[in-house]
Design an enzyme around this catalytic site. Structure first.
Site, PDB file in Angstrom:
ATOM      1  N   SER A 141      12.117 -25.502  -1.127  1.00 54.13           N
ATOM      2  CA  SER A 141      12.808 -25.646  -2.394  1.00 54.13           C
ATOM      3  C   SER A 141      14.006 -26.538  -2.122  1.00 54.13           C
ATOM      4  CB  SER A 141      13.275 -24.281  -2.906  1.00 54.13           C
ATOM      5  OG  SER A 141      14.277 -24.417  -3.901  1.00 54.13           O
ATOM      6  N   THR A 142      14.557 -27.129  -3.164  1.00 64.32           N
ATOM      7  CA  THR A 142      15.834 -27.822  -2.989  1.00 64.32           C
ATOM      8  C   THR A 142      16.857 -26.883  -2.366  1.00 64.32           C
ATOM      9  OG1 THR A 142      15.479 -29.368  -4.823  1.00 64.32           O
ATOM     10  CG2 THR A 142      17.764 -28.894  -4.230  1.00 64.32           C
ATOM     11  N   ASN A 143      16.740 -25.591  -2.688  1.00 61.36           N
ATOM     12  CA  ASN A 143      17.784 -24.635  -2.298  1.00 61.36           C
ATOM     13  C   ASN A 143      17.775 -24.263  -0.823  1.00 61.36           C
ATOM     14  OD1 ASN A 143      18.151 -24.778  -5.016  1.00 61.36           O
ATOM     15  ND2 ASN A 143      17.318 -22.741  -5.455  1.00 61.36           N
ATOM     16  N   THR A 188      66.427 -33.711  14.814  1.00 60.60           N
ATOM     17  CA  THR A 188      65.962 -32.577  14.005  1.00 60.60           C
ATOM     18  C   THR A 188      66.657 -32.665  12.660  1.00 60.60           C
ATOM     19  OG1 THR A 188      67.699 -31.124  14.869  1.00 60.60           O
ATOM     20  CG2 THR A 188      65.581 -31.098  16.026  1.00 60.60           C
ATOM     21  N   SER A 319      56.275 -58.515   0.919  1.00 66.67           N
ATOM     22  CA  SER A 319      56.850 -58.581  -0.412  1.00 66.67           C
ATOM     23  C   SER A 319      56.500 -59.897  -1.080  1.00 66.67           C
ATOM     24  CB  SER A 319      58.377 -58.433  -0.345  1.00 66.67           C
ATOM     25  OG  SER A 319      58.966 -58.633  -1.616  1.00 66.67           O
ATOM     26  N   SER A 320      56.382 -59.853  -2.406  1.00 72.95           N
ATOM     27  CA  SER A 320      56.165 -61.068  -3.185  1.00 72.95           C
ATOM     28  C   SER A 320      57.482 -61.719  -3.582  1.00 72.95           C
ATOM     29  CB  SER A 320      55.351 -60.733  -4.444  1.00 72.95           C
ATOM     30  OG  SER A 320      56.077 -59.806  -5.248  1.00 72.95           O
ATOM     31  N   LYS A 325      60.143 -59.949   4.819  1.00 76.28           N
ATOM     32  CA  LYS A 325      59.905 -58.509   4.838  1.00 76.28           C
ATOM     33  C   LYS A 325      58.480 -58.217   5.308  1.00 76.28           C
ATOM     34  CE  LYS A 325      60.790 -54.407   2.013  1.00 76.28           C
ATOM     35  NZ  LYS A 325      59.505 -53.714   1.984  1.00 76.28           N
TER      36      LYS A 325
END
Length: 470
Positions: A141-143, A188, A319-320, A325
């Site tokens: 079965s699929t199952n 920390t 960056s555009s 950057k």
């Protein structure tokens, strides 16, 4: 386009003549196309596992005298071709589907049947000679076939995930060795803490990620329990009494994996507990991996106005609008994949909970979520290792200068000077913008020789015997 006529419960339908799939697969394409954008064929291990399960079933049915040798040989030969990567384009059903996986099961049944028909000298669709249901799906079965297949596929794919983790750990470990003498300030709560080496930091990353290998492998072992022979709900209807054990044996031989038959097939058929456990381990790994990438972004921040302790390989302009950057794009994409895996874990959890009675019909989205997580992780770890970790360099002078100018080195003097003296020196250093080193000498708390000895790098990065001022 030439077509052939096939029929099912709902009637006749034209199927492309050159297609190895049949009418039920075609209906699934029409019903579910594009829902997730991922088809069965996009996950090669899944296709391979489906074929292995059908091969094992055919061998068991032959041993029981249920199908003749010629049909068995044709089915197993077709399965072997699929396992070898052939016919990969014949699995176009979307991973997310209604019907608890029936469309996936029928897709493999039809492809195997039609290829077997060709091997027997017949035409596609001449199912009187080899039928998707009567022969390829016999005693199943699929199952039971569906979950057993994705169990095997997850086991196979886990090997790939673990292999990538091992490579990534090795990369971090090589950097740990390379940076073992680079003194830096540990932190920390994003505040100066005590000195350490950059090598210690990278070794900690390696250990953190490495421990997930055993956890994932242990979770993957849960998938070795299979339910072939359960058929519809676990009672074994339409299968012979010996079938389940024979099929389990054949699956072990074909796959090379130590599959065992579930002790209670009714309990096993709707159970998705292994999926929940494995998904949880993937999530755990991603939480840790994402944290490591957060650290890499912080340590490389700047270059002029951040920590700037390490340099990540420059991969693309950042960056555009801002010339010069460069962004930490590889750790960023790892973060995003980790977020997706964590979200997929929620999907797995909700879908597992949604099971009802003798079947969990939400298994397709569980399978999709797991394979999506594993596939994305495997790819992004490869990118992280090659395009980022392997090329990291240390700014050793910058690291050392921050240690020497840090208030945090007063902690190394605490066992000798005592907490009160150390606190006073730290406060003066902060308020007067002076170094701890100079203030200790000014107050004549230690001689220069004593101070230099206590502040030796090798004494600040590991336990040591206390030196008490007489």
């Amino acid at each position: 386009m030439k077509t052939r006529i096939e029929h099912d419960l709902l009637g006749n339908k034209e199927v492309p003549m050159d297609a190895y799939y049949g009418v039920q697969t075609l209906r699934a394409i029409e019903n579910f196309a594009g829902i997730s954008g991922y088809t069965i064929g996009m996950f090669p291990n899944y296709v391979k596992a489906l074929a292995m399960v059908k091969w094992a079933a055919a061998k068991a049915n032959f041993e029981l005298g249920l199908i003749p040798a010629d049909i068995t040989n044709a089915i197993t030969a077709a399965c072997e071709e699929i396992i070898d990567g052939k016919l990969a384009d014949q699995f176009p059903v979307d991973m997310v589907q209604g019907g608890a996986g029936t469309s996936t099961n029928m897709n493999i049944n039809e492809v195997v049947a039609n290829r077997a028909l060709e091997l027997l000298g017949h035409q596609k669709g001449e199912y009187q000679y080899c039928h998707p249901n009567n022969h390829v799906n016999l005693s199943q079965s699929t199952n039971d076939a569906y979950p057993t297949s994705f169990h095997l596929a997850i086991i196979l794919t886990n090997k790939e995930v673990v292999a990538e983790i091992k490579l990534l750990v090795d990369s971090f470990r090589r950097k740990a060795k390379e940076f073992e003498h680079v003194l830096k300030m540990g932190r920390t709560q994003l505040q100066d803490a005590v000195p350490m080496t950059l090598g210690q930091e990278f070794e900690a990353y390696a250990v953190t990620l490495e421990e997930n290998i055993e956890r994932l492998n242990e979770a993957a072992k849960l998938f070795l329990v299979e339910n072939m022979g359960a058929t519809a709900i676990g009672t074994g209807i339409n299968s012979e009494p010996e079938y389940a054990e024979i099929c389990a044996r054949e699956l072990r031989i074909i796959s090379g994996e130590e599959f065992v038959l579930a002790p209670n097939l009714i309990a096993a058929t709707p159970d998705t507990g292994a999926c929940v456990s494995y998904s949880s381990e993937l999530k755990r790994f991603c939480v840790q991996l994402s944290k490591v990438c957060n650290d890499l972004r912080l340590l490389s921040s700047g270059p002029r106005c951040g920590l700037n302790e390490i340099n990540l390989p420059p991969m693309q302009p950042g960056s555009s609008i801002m010339p010069g950057k460069v962004n930490p794009v590889i750790p960023e994409v790892v973060n995003q994949v980790c977020f997706r895996v964590i979200g997929n874990d929620t999907t797995v959890m909700m879908a597992a909970e949604a099971g009802q009675l003798e079947l969990n019909v939400m298994e397709p989205v569980i399978v999709y979520a797991l394979f999506n997580s594993m596939q994305m992780l495997t790819k992004v770890m490869d990118r992280l290792r090659i395009l980022c970790i392997d090329g990291i360099t240390a700014n050793a002078d910058r690291c050392k200068d921050m240690v020497m100018n840090s208030i945090g080195i007063v902690t190394a003097l605490n066992p000798t000077l005592g907490y009160e003296n150390s606190s006073r020196i730290a406060k003066r250093a902060l308020t007067e913008n002076r170094s701890v080193y100079d203030l200790v000498l000014e107050e004549k708390l230690l001689t220069k020789e004593e101070l230099d000895n206590l502040l030796r790098p090798e004494l600040m990065i590991a336990p040591k015997k206390f030196y008490k001022k007489k």
